[in-house]
Design a protein around this motif. Structure first.
Motif, short mmCIF file in Angstrom:
data_model
loop_
_atom_site.label_atom_id
_atom_site.label_comp_id
_atom_site.label_asym_id
_atom_site.label_seq_id
_atom_site.Cartn_x
_atom_site.Cartn_y
_atom_site.Cartn_z
N VAL A 18 0.86 -1.18 0.00
CA VAL A 18 0.00 0.00 0.00
C VAL A 18 0.90 1.23 0.00
O VAL A 18 1.74 1.39 0.89
CB VAL A 18 -0.94 0.01 1.22
N HIS A 19 0.71 2.09 -1.00
CA HIS A 19 1.53 3.29 -1.12
C HIS A 19 0.81 4.50 -0.53
O HIS A 19 -0.32 4.78 -0.88
CB HIS A 19 1.87 3.56 -2.59
N ALA A 20 1.50 5.17 0.38
CA ALA A 20 0.99 6.40 0.97
C ALA A 20 1.87 7.55 0.50
O ALA A 20 3.09 7.49 0.62
CB ALA A 20 1.02 6.31 2.49
N ARG A 21 1.26 8.59 -0.05
CA ARG A 21 2.02 9.74 -0.52
C ARG A 21 2.57 10.57 0.62
O ARG A 21 3.61 11.20 0.51
CB ARG A 21 1.17 10.61 -1.43
N SER A 22 1.85 10.60 1.74
CA SER A 22 2.27 11.34 2.92
C SER A 22 1.40 10.88 4.09
O SER A 22 0.63 9.94 3.96
CB SER A 22 2.13 12.84 2.70
N ARG A 23 1.52 11.57 5.20
CA ARG A 23 0.72 11.24 6.38
C ARG A 23 -0.76 11.29 6.03
O ARG A 23 -1.22 12.14 5.29
CB ARG A 23 1.02 12.27 7.47
N GLY A 24 -1.51 10.32 6.55
CA GLY A 24 -2.95 10.32 6.34
C GLY A 24 -3.49 8.92 6.06
O GLY A 24 -2.78 7.92 6.17
N LEU A 25 -4.77 8.87 5.71
CA LEU A 25 -5.48 7.61 5.50
C LEU A 25 -5.53 7.25 4.02
O LEU A 25 -5.87 8.09 3.19
CB LEU A 25 -6.90 7.73 6.06
N VAL A 26 -5.20 5.98 3.73
CA VAL A 26 -5.22 5.46 2.37
C VAL A 26 -6.22 4.31 2.32
O VAL A 26 -6.04 3.29 2.99
CB VAL A 26 -3.83 4.96 1.93
N ASP A 27 -7.26 4.47 1.53
CA ASP A 27 -8.30 3.44 1.39
C ASP A 27 -7.78 2.34 0.48
O ASP A 27 -7.41 2.59 -0.66
CB ASP A 27 -9.56 4.07 0.81
#
Length: 139
Positions: free
Chosen positions: A10-19
């Motif tokens: 799962v790739h997250a661009r920055s802090r926060g929630l990724v569905d």
């Protein structure tokens, strides 16, 4: 009884929630297992997993603001800063959430409520690819 296991990146661009609900549904469907128990495990100490509202994006923004308030970046506040000023707050946020979820599977899909989605909660500021292990047991 059958089992299936898969590592989902799962790739997250920055802090926060990724569905990543769609990827979880696809994994369950591809296994052909109709009834069982799905376990998701995040293999990191600065990211976590949540089941949360997926209809109104303000819920996610409010969650992020709340965690910013209870575990702020403050170099004067923490001893641990090995990987930068966002490292220790990320560990605190993970400790307050969870790294493992268990979701029933019925009729070949995860049993989620109408407005529920499965999220990776990235607690670091920089982009990251996180390894989430999916394990399904059932028939």
């Amino acid at each position: 009884m059958r089992q299936a296991i898969h590592h989902l990146h799962v790739h997250a661009r920055s802090r926060g929630l990724v569905d990543f609900t769609a990827q979880v549904r696809e994994f369950v469907r591809e296994t052909g297992i109709g009834t069982g128990l799905l376990t998701l495990f995040c293999r990191h100490t600065s990211a976590s997993l949540l089941i949360q509202e997926n209809a109104d994006p303000s819920v996610r923004r409010d969650l992020e603001r709340y965690f910013d308030a209870i575990a702020p970046e403050d170099p004067q506040r923490y001893e641990h800063d090995t990987e930068g000023p966002d490292d220790m707050p990320a560990h605190l946020r993970t400790a307050l959430t969870q790294t493992q979820l268990s979701i029933p599977v019925e009729f070949g899909g995860p049993v989620l409520g109408t407005w529920q989605g499965i999220y990776l909660f990235e607690h670091r500021r920089h982009a990251s690819t996180r390894d989430v292990v999916l394990h399904l047991i059932g028939e």
